[in-house]
Design an enzyme around this catalytic site. Structure first.
Site, PDB file in Angstrom:
ATOM      1  N   PRO A   1      40.283  60.393  41.875  1.00 18.18           N
ATOM      2  CG  PRO A   1      40.303  62.579  42.697  1.00 18.18           C
ATOM      3  CD  PRO A   1      40.659  61.759  41.491  1.00 18.18           C
ATOM      4  CB  CYS A   2      35.867  57.526  42.562  1.00 21.20           C
ATOM      5  SG  CYS A   2      36.711  56.015  42.994  1.00 21.20           S
TER       6      CYS A   2
END
Lengths: 165, 212
Positions: free
Chosen positions: B179-180
């Site tokens: 989850p950047c």
């Protein structure tokens, strides 16, 4: 897994050459057996793909594999009586649904040609190989390959015009 | 680059009619699906891929035998991504959807709001060094939360490497799943995203429960 500069995803090969190779396989082993030979061809190609030279002509490479697979296929079937060519509809209900009648009839006619003529037509007109390469594949010469294709086309032309039985 | 030959000689014209070509294309479609299955069974698919439709557009999913190796947005050009995978991992790249069934289902659940964590095996071979540390740290930002580039730098073990965190996020080979999108600017503004600003705000709104 070996990194391969310049190598395209195998799926792209299937997309670009799949249909031409299917038509080539039909010329080599007949309509009914073509799909099996196509599968064996592409599976063998996938196995060997990482070792293929960069810059190789992938179409000629696939056609060569198809030739070997067709030969294997003929060898396996050699003990069986040679079937008379049939209309594809009769052979595999379902698989030929939707094939136009003219195409089905033409494939049946192609199957009646001598093996070298069928192969020469397949390699040249369906797979796009030059005659020099076809001579190598057929174990003869460019001129002989060209003649085989021309003879085969002549017979097809005459038969589609109804001039020959 | 297409070199497909269609019979264009009068004698063979029947083989090149639109109906005959459509028939052949159908046959090749069917054959290539069974080729994929046979190749999978023989362990010949080094990179399997498929695409899935999502609220952030079509996503390309690619997996090696080790796990999910690449998720790509449409803006990254799926064809170009596959070509790069062929060059860097193996040219035995085939559309083989089965291997990606699980992650496709998990993504569907995620976008439906019923999944918060992905639990498919991941193959991080496309990231090395500090970038890998950053990717490993990202899942520690929980669903629905955000963290600043500075905070992630600290999580990744190098508090001063904020710019490197930005690079690692911009080059994340596994967006959405890793989850950047939860990394934002310290002033609270959203910051950039490899899938585009619209995708980032959609993902953040989805996780905040405010997407509607």
């Amino acid at each position: 897994m070996v990194p391969s500069p310049g190598r395209v995803p195998f799926e792209v090969l299937v997309e670009h050459h799949g249909a031409a190779m299917l038509r080539l396989c039909r010329a080599l082993v007949g309509f009914q057996e073509a799909e099996d030979v196509w599968q064996e061809t592409f599976l063998a190609a996938l196995r060997a793909y990482p070792e293929l030279d960069d810059g190789a002509n992938t179409e000629a490479w696939l056609a060569t594999i198809a030739k070997h697979k067709a030969t294997d296929h003929h060898r396996r079937g050699a003990r069986l009586p040679a079937p008379m060519p049939e209309l594809p509809e009769a052979a595999d209900p379902g698989s030929a649904v939707g094939l136009p009648l003219e195409a089905a009839e033409l494939w049946t006619l192609v199957a009646t040609l001598p093996p070298k003529q069928r192969a020469a037509i397949g390699y040249h007109y369906l797979a796009g190989l030059p005659f020099a390469r076809i001579g190598e594949l057929l174990g003869n010469t460019e001129a002989a390959a060209r003649r085989a294709a021309a003879d085969g086309m002549k017979t097809l032309r005459a038969r589609t015009n109804g001039d020959l039985p | 680059m297409t070199t497909t030959h269609t019979p264009e000689f009068p004698t063979l014209a029947a083989l090149g009619s639109p109906e005959a070509l459509a028939f052949d294309d159908d046959a090749v479609g069917r054959l290539s699906r069974s080729l994929s299955a046979a190749a999978e069974a023989e362990g010949l698919v080094d990179v399997a891929y498929r695409s899935v439709d999502t609220p952030v557009g079509p996503l390309l999913l690619a997996a090696t035998a080790a796990g999910l190796v690449r998720v790509a947005y449409a803006v990254e050009d799926h064809g170009a991504v596959l070509e790069l995978l062929a060059k860097t991992i193996s040219p035995r790249v085939l559309k083989a959807p089965k291997r990606l069934d699980t992650v496709a289902r998990e993504l569907e659940e995620y976008f439906a709001g019923t999944r918060r964590v992905f639990d498919v095996p991941l193959d991080f071979r496309l990231a090395t060094g500090f970038r890998l540390n950053v990717l490993a740290a990202l899942p520690r930002i929980g669903y629905g939360h955000t963290a600043s580039y500075a905070a992630v730098a600290e999580l990744a073990g190098n508090p001063r490497a904020m710019r490197a965190v930005g690079t690692a996020c911009a080059k994340n080979p596994l967006p959405v799943v890793v989850p950047c999108h939860r990394v934002v600017r310290s002033d609270g503004s959203q910051g950039g995203y490899l899938g585009g600003a619209v995708a980032k705000s959609l993902l953040l709104a989805l996780e905040a429960g405010t997407r509607g």
